[in-house]
Motif scaffolding. Structure first.
Motif, mmCIF file in Angstrom:
data_model
loop_
_atom_site.group_PDB
_atom_site.id
_atom_site.type_symbol
_atom_site.label_atom_id
_atom_site.label_comp_id
_atom_site.label_asym_id
_atom_site.label_seq_id
_atom_site.Cartn_x
_atom_site.Cartn_y
_atom_site.Cartn_z
ATOM 1 N N THR A 69 0.851 -1.025 -0.003
ATOM 2 C CA THR A 69 -0.130 0.054 -0.054
ATOM 3 C C THR A 69 0.946 1.351 -0.037
ATOM 4 O O THR A 69 2.048 1.179 0.585
ATOM 5 C CB THR A 69 -0.893 0.008 1.229
ATOM 6 N N PHE A 71 1.241 5.820 0.790
ATOM 7 C CA PHE A 71 0.905 6.413 1.725
ATOM 8 C C PHE A 71 -0.359 6.686 2.265
ATOM 9 O O PHE A 71 -0.856 7.005 3.545
ATOM 10 C CB PHE A 71 1.922 7.621 1.770
ATOM 11 N N LEU A 72 -1.465 6.591 1.266
ATOM 12 C CA LEU A 72 -2.752 6.870 1.715
ATOM 13 C C LEU A 72 -3.421 5.454 1.948
ATOM 14 O O LEU A 72 -4.532 5.477 2.191
ATOM 15 C CB LEU A 72 -3.453 7.550 0.575
ATOM 16 N N ASN A 74 -3.773 2.833 -0.346
ATOM 17 C CA ASN A 74 -4.213 2.503 -1.545
ATOM 18 C C ASN A 74 -3.229 1.671 -2.124
ATOM 19 O O ASN A 74 -2.053 1.706 -1.543
ATOM 20 C CB ASN A 74 -4.338 3.477 -2.506
ATOM 21 N N MET A 76 -0.333 -0.004 -4.072
ATOM 22 C CA MET A 76 0.928 0.799 -4.851
ATOM 23 C C MET A 76 1.101 0.299 -6.017
ATOM 24 O O MET A 76 0.863 -0.682 -6.776
ATOM 25 C CB MET A 76 2.012 0.475 -3.848
ATOM 26 N N LYS A 150 13.111 26.515 -20.215
ATOM 27 C CA LYS A 150 12.251 26.596 -19.107
ATOM 28 C C LYS A 150 10.613 26.131 -19.046
ATOM 29 O O LYS A 150 10.117 25.746 -18.330
ATOM 30 C CB LYS A 150 12.272 27.988 -18.552
ATOM 31 N N ALA A 155 11.554 25.627 -13.981
ATOM 32 C CA ALA A 155 12.580 26.254 -13.430
ATOM 33 C C ALA A 155 13.621 25.698 -12.702
ATOM 34 O O ALA A 155 14.601 25.957 -12.250
ATOM 35 C CB ALA A 155 11.954 27.509 -12.735
ATOM 36 N N ASN A 156 13.229 24.369 -11.938
ATOM 37 C CA ASN A 156 13.913 23.743 -11.074
ATOM 38 C C ASN A 156 14.967 22.742 -11.775
ATOM 39 O O ASN A 156 14.836 22.231 -12.594
ATOM 40 C CB ASN A 156 13.062 23.093 -10.204
ATOM 41 N N PRO A 157 16.188 22.751 -10.866
ATOM 42 C CA PRO A 157 17.094 21.766 -11.348
ATOM 43 C C PRO A 157 16.448 20.204 -11.338
ATOM 44 O O PRO A 157 15.913 19.999 -10.536
ATOM 45 C CB PRO A 157 18.162 21.838 -10.186
ATOM 46 N N GLY A 168 30.508 7.591 -5.569
ATOM 47 C CA GLY A 168 31.368 7.360 -4.871
ATOM 48 C C GLY A 168 32.729 8.288 -5.094
ATOM 49 O O GLY A 168 33.061 8.732 -6.252
ATOM 50 N N TYR A 255 28.805 17.131 -17.612
ATOM 51 C CA TYR A 255 28.375 18.275 -16.388
ATOM 52 C C TYR A 255 27.147 17.676 -15.637
ATOM 53 O O TYR A 255 27.247 18.201 -14.490
ATOM 54 C CB TYR A 255 28.373 19.567 -16.897
ATOM 55 N N PRO A 257 25.860 15.115 -13.956
ATOM 56 C CA PRO A 257 26.057 14.377 -12.919
ATOM 57 C C PRO A 257 26.545 15.224 -11.734
ATOM 58 O O PRO A 257 26.453 15.198 -10.363
ATOM 59 C CB PRO A 257 26.783 13.226 -13.155
ATOM 60 N N ILE A 258 27.377 16.338 -12.080
ATOM 61 C CA ILE A 258 28.118 17.155 -11.224
ATOM 62 C C ILE A 258 27.153 18.268 -10.728
ATOM 63 O O ILE A 258 27.122 18.569 -9.329
ATOM 64 C CB ILE A 258 29.349 17.819 -11.855
ATOM 65 N N LEU A 259 26.500 18.828 -11.343
ATOM 66 C CA LEU A 259 25.303 19.867 -11.134
ATOM 67 C C LEU A 259 24.249 19.740 -11.875
ATOM 68 O O LEU A 259 24.360 19.793 -13.033
ATOM 69 C CB LEU A 259 26.036 21.167 -11.341
ATOM 70 N N TYR A 263 17.603 26.005 -16.238
ATOM 71 C CA TYR A 263 17.692 26.475 -17.626
ATOM 72 C C TYR A 263 18.427 27.826 -17.665
ATOM 73 O O TYR A 263 18.824 28.150 -18.744
ATOM 74 C CB TYR A 263 16.181 27.065 -17.655
ATOM 75 N N GLN B 280 29.778 12.338 -2.026
ATOM 76 C CA GLN B 280 30.466 11.970 -3.099
ATOM 77 C C GLN B 280 32.029 12.117 -2.929
ATOM 78 O O GLN B 280 32.988 11.364 -3.483
ATOM 79 C CB GLN B 280 30.326 12.869 -4.329
ATOM 80 N N TRP B 323 4.674 14.294 7.914
ATOM 81 C CA TRP B 323 3.474 13.607 7.631
ATOM 82 C C TRP B 323 3.194 12.238 8.512
ATOM 83 O O TRP B 323 1.692 11.900 8.277
ATOM 84 C CB TRP B 323 3.248 13.615 6.145
#
Lengths: 343, 458
Positions: A69, A71-72, A74, A76, A150, A155-157, A168, A255, A257-259, A263, B280, B323
């Motif tokens: 199930t 988190f509600l 239901n 899964m 964008k 807008a988010n990474p 590692g 690049y 995986p580094i950052l 956008y 890392q 939560w």
């Protein structure tokens, strides 16, 4: 000593990205005479090629698992990527896991096409216009590309990790006789440095050992004479622009995986890369690479707490400070040629 | 002999003036405010009232901002009598009945703070002046919250802070028109210290990486105070720019600094990046003088845990709310399950603490207007000051009149080693009671501020 070596390694990583972007910028400026402010956007688009490939490979269908199930409370739903169904669990999962390196292969043709489209569709109309016009139009193009990304990706990474085999860190110190754990460095950052070195070497080899490269170098030295020799400059311009776009795009892909890509990452790198080009010497490929690594390393050292305590805020301004000093003492930049951007 | 001016007319005039003067102390109380539906900034019409939700939609705290916005939209839905009502069904106050606020339908406008004080002030001003917002809520950065709180005070509207954790928000920068439901760095320090002592002992050398703005400074100060009190040494504290992205230059010196513990005073995307990079760079595999190197994240969130993935496993921190708290700790935290159900059905995943605090703030504002009987900010201030409530998921809570800070239980959490699913990333380790998390009104970290008086504006 360990701290110094670590900061040098950090600087080489940052410097790799600066150098790759600056290399493309210099290639375009040296041959085409265009100041391309959209070059950072090409780096960003490369990163989003990796994001797209990762998403496509991870496209899943949902299967309801009645035994578990959510988190509600239901039943899964479990997501299974199509590639896992098509190629089996081990191959399918490996494809999803290795999305970033796989993106390199896909990014080469995509970035080449984007480069050709930009050059033919826009840049070629500005070859004979003043640098100010070129800067304005390419800056506008950068904003348009940024806003398109964008609109599609938000807008988010977007976290885009490296293959699990490269998560590692590696104990570099032990290779050189240091104590265990004295110099630990993430695997992927080492991969990025190695990859950048290969790309830089490949670009230099291409320019040095091919006829096409010879013409490009000749064009960088004396564009007018090459034109007078009856060489089809236009075709070469397109290819040079495409190569620069591919170099920037590949720098962006690797690049991710580094950052986590976002956008405006292109704009963040573009300003620094322009400083790198100016410090290295406008039109000098070797200067761009040298200045990229040099400024990357200096920036890393300036971020050390001992240095910040000594000169607060130095980490934020070091690159510009170096640029001012270099330009005051050597206006052509480190390896710049006489006559470039001079009246 | 001078002729006196002692006429009947003058006597009546003097009597009226004296009566009015004597009545002044009682004018500014509930009933009179309730009758005054005009004379303050953005007094609503008869049909609707507009609230302004100002959240970071871009920048290092954008994930929190997105969740805040979801919660605001859900709160508006519930206030207007749509959906399942969420925490309206569990809230100890019964002033809200799902018919909007004082019979007016709730509408809202949104702004993007861009995690920048200037941009946040600009969007808040636009919402107040152009859209007629009567209350501004949101945040996700203390610098932004403090800036917008000051603007709201001057404009004469109420600011119900969203996620802001710096002591200064209800300390030196507190304002009469501003209210904070979220906890602060002092409360985090009080909650975390005993857990850190039990887990890592009293002989540790801590290295701080700190976001360079009011929240980071406040967080570092509180953590330093409480950890040094229990015997830890602070080897170094380095300020890092907000939104730096690549923290590698700041992290690499940690390994060879002699420190055996790293405190990341970072939040949101910055914390995800710095923690991921710290792992890392091998810090969690490190041993210093025979002890395992540890990382602590004083301000935690489920959203950050999701971003950092398995890197968060085993790392201790504090939260305003979780939560799972009602399921794990019982009815004291009633309201949690109602909210999770409602939010989960709407969006498909559980709410973050940023969402819960913003939802609660919207409900508390609407409730204060309803109990006071007026949208006048001074009526709202009066209704919220010293207000005791329950049923919004945090247990019994007090909105302290002295500083407009909520006092409630604080949750100490740890990243789960083996999460069952992507939402089960954090386990509740302990809960510090409201009494233990409460500090005196003259606490030095909160000194120098002045609430001033409420400003109703126009």
């Amino acid at each position: 000593m360990e701290a110094i070596i670590l900061q040098v390694l950090n600087g080489l990583d940052k410097g790799s990205a600066y150098a790759l972007i600056a290399l493309g910028l210099t290639l375009i400026f040296g041959t085409l005479g265009v100041v391309n402010f959209a070059h950072g956007a090409l780096f960003m688009m490369g990163a989003f090629v990796a994001v797209t490939v990762k998403r496509l490979l991870g496209t899943s269908y949902e299967v309801v698992d009645e035994t578990r199930t959510d988190f509600l409370g239901n039943p899964m739903t479990i997501d299974t990527p199509y590639v896992v169904s098509w190629f089996g669990e081990s191959v399918g999962n490996a494809m999803v896991d290795w999305a970033v390196p796989l993106s390199v292969l896909i990014a080469i043709p995509i970035m080449a096409v984007i480069g050709v489209a930009i050059e033919r569709g826009l840049i070629k109309h500005f070859y004979k216009r003043p640098h100010a016009d070129q800067i304005l139009v390419t800056f506008g193009l950068a904003i348009v590309l940024q806003e398109i990304i964008k609109a599609f990706y938000g807008a988010n990474p977007i976290p885009t990790p490296a293959p699990s085999a490269f998560t590692g860190s590696f104990d570099i110190g032990q290779l050189f006789g240091f104590d265990p754990f004295a110099i630990m460095y993430p695997y992927w950052r080492l991969v990025y440095f190695g990859f950048s070195a290969i790309i830089i070497a490949a670009v230099f080899a291409f320019l040095q050992f091919t006829t096409f490269g010879m013409v490009v170098r000749a064009g960088m030295a004396d564009r007018e004479t090459v034109g007078l020799l009856g060489i089809d400059i236009d075709r070469r311009f397109v290819i040079v622009f495409a190569i620069a776009a591919v170099v920037a795009g590949l720098a962006g892909v690797m690049y991710t995986p580094i950052l986590s890509p976002n956008y405006h990452m292109g704009m963040d790198f573009l300003v620094l890369s322009f400083v790198v080009v100016v410090v290295g010497g406008m039109g000098s490929l070797g200067g761009a690479v040298l200045a990229g690594f040099l400024l990357g390393i200096l920036q890393s050292f300036a971020s050390m707490s001992a240095i910040i305590e000594l000169v607060p805020g130095i980490n934020q301004v070091i690159i510009y400070l170096v640029a001012v000093i270099v330009l005051l003492t050597r206006p052509r930049g480190l390896l710049g040629r006489k006559g470039v951007m001079e009246d | 002999m001078s002729k006196g001016n002692f006429t009947r007319r003058n006597m009546l005039k003097s009597g009226a003036v004296t009566g009015a003067a004597l009545a002044v102390p009682t004018i500014f109380t509930g009933r009179v405010w309730a009758d005054a539906h005009t004379g303050f900034t953005n007094a609503p019409g008869d049909s609707s009232v507009t609230l302004g939700f100002n959240v970071p939609q871009t920048g290092a705290y954008a994930d929190e901002g997105a969740d805040e916005l979801r919660a605001f939209q859900l709160a508006v839905k519930h206030l207007n009598g749509e959906g399942d009502g969420g925490m309206l069904n569990t809230f100890s106050s019964s002033a809200l009945d799902g018919t909007g606020i004082l019979g007016r339908r709730v509408e809202y406008v949104t702004g993007d703070t861009q995690t920048s004080s200037d941009a946040a002030r600009s969007s808040a001003r636009s919402m107040i002046e152009r859209d007629g917002a009567i209350m501004i809520s949101g945040g996700s950065s203390s610098g932004v919250a403090i800036a917008v709180q000051g603007l709201c005070q001057d404009a004469g509207v109420i600011f119900m802070a969203g996620l802001t954790h710096s002591n200064d928000t209800t300390g030196k920068d507190r304002r009469a028109n501003g209210f904070r439901h979220f906890f602060n760095t002092e409360q985090s320090g009080r909650a975390l210290a005993p857990i850190l002592e039990a887990a890592y002992g009293t002989d540790r050398r801590a290295y701080h990486l700190t976001a360079d703005y009011t929240w980071g400074w406040s967080q570092q100060r509180s953590m330093q105070t409480y950890t040094e009190d229990m015997g830890w040494e602070t080897t170094n504290a380095v300020l890092t720019p907000v939104g730096a992205g690549d923290f590698s230059s700041y992290i690499t010196p940690v390994a060879n600094s002699g420190a055996d513990l790293l405190i990341l005073n970072h939040y949101g995307g910055d914390m995800v990046n710095s923690l991921t990079q710290a792992v890392q760079f091998g810090l969690r595999d490190l041993q210093v003088d025979g002890v395992n190197f540890e990382i602590v994240v004083p301000l935690y969130s489920e959203l950050m845990a999701r971003g950092a993935g398995s890197n968060i496993a085993g790392i201790l921190g504090s939260q305003n709310w979780d939560w799972k708290i009602e399921n794990e700790r019982g009815d004291r935290y009633a309201g949690t399950n109602a909210f999770v159900q409602s939010f989960g059905q709407e969006y498909g995943f559980p709410p973050s603490q940023a969402a819960q605090t913003c939802y609660a703030q919207t409900m508390l504002y609407a409730d204060a207007v309803s109990r006071g009987g007026s949208f006048n900010p001074c009526s709202v201030v009066e209704a919220l000051e010293g207000f005791e409530f329950d049923g919004l998921g945090n247990g019994p809570t007090l909105y302290r009149a002295d500083d407009h800070q909520c006092f409630k239980d604080v949750v100490v959490v740890r990243g789960k080693e083996n999460p069952e699913n992507e939402f089960d990333l954090v386990e509740i380790v302990d809960i510090t009671s409201r009494e233990d998390a409460t500090y005196a009104t003259d606490h030095p970290d909160f000194a120098g501020g002045d609430l001033g008086t409420c400003n109703p504006g126009a």
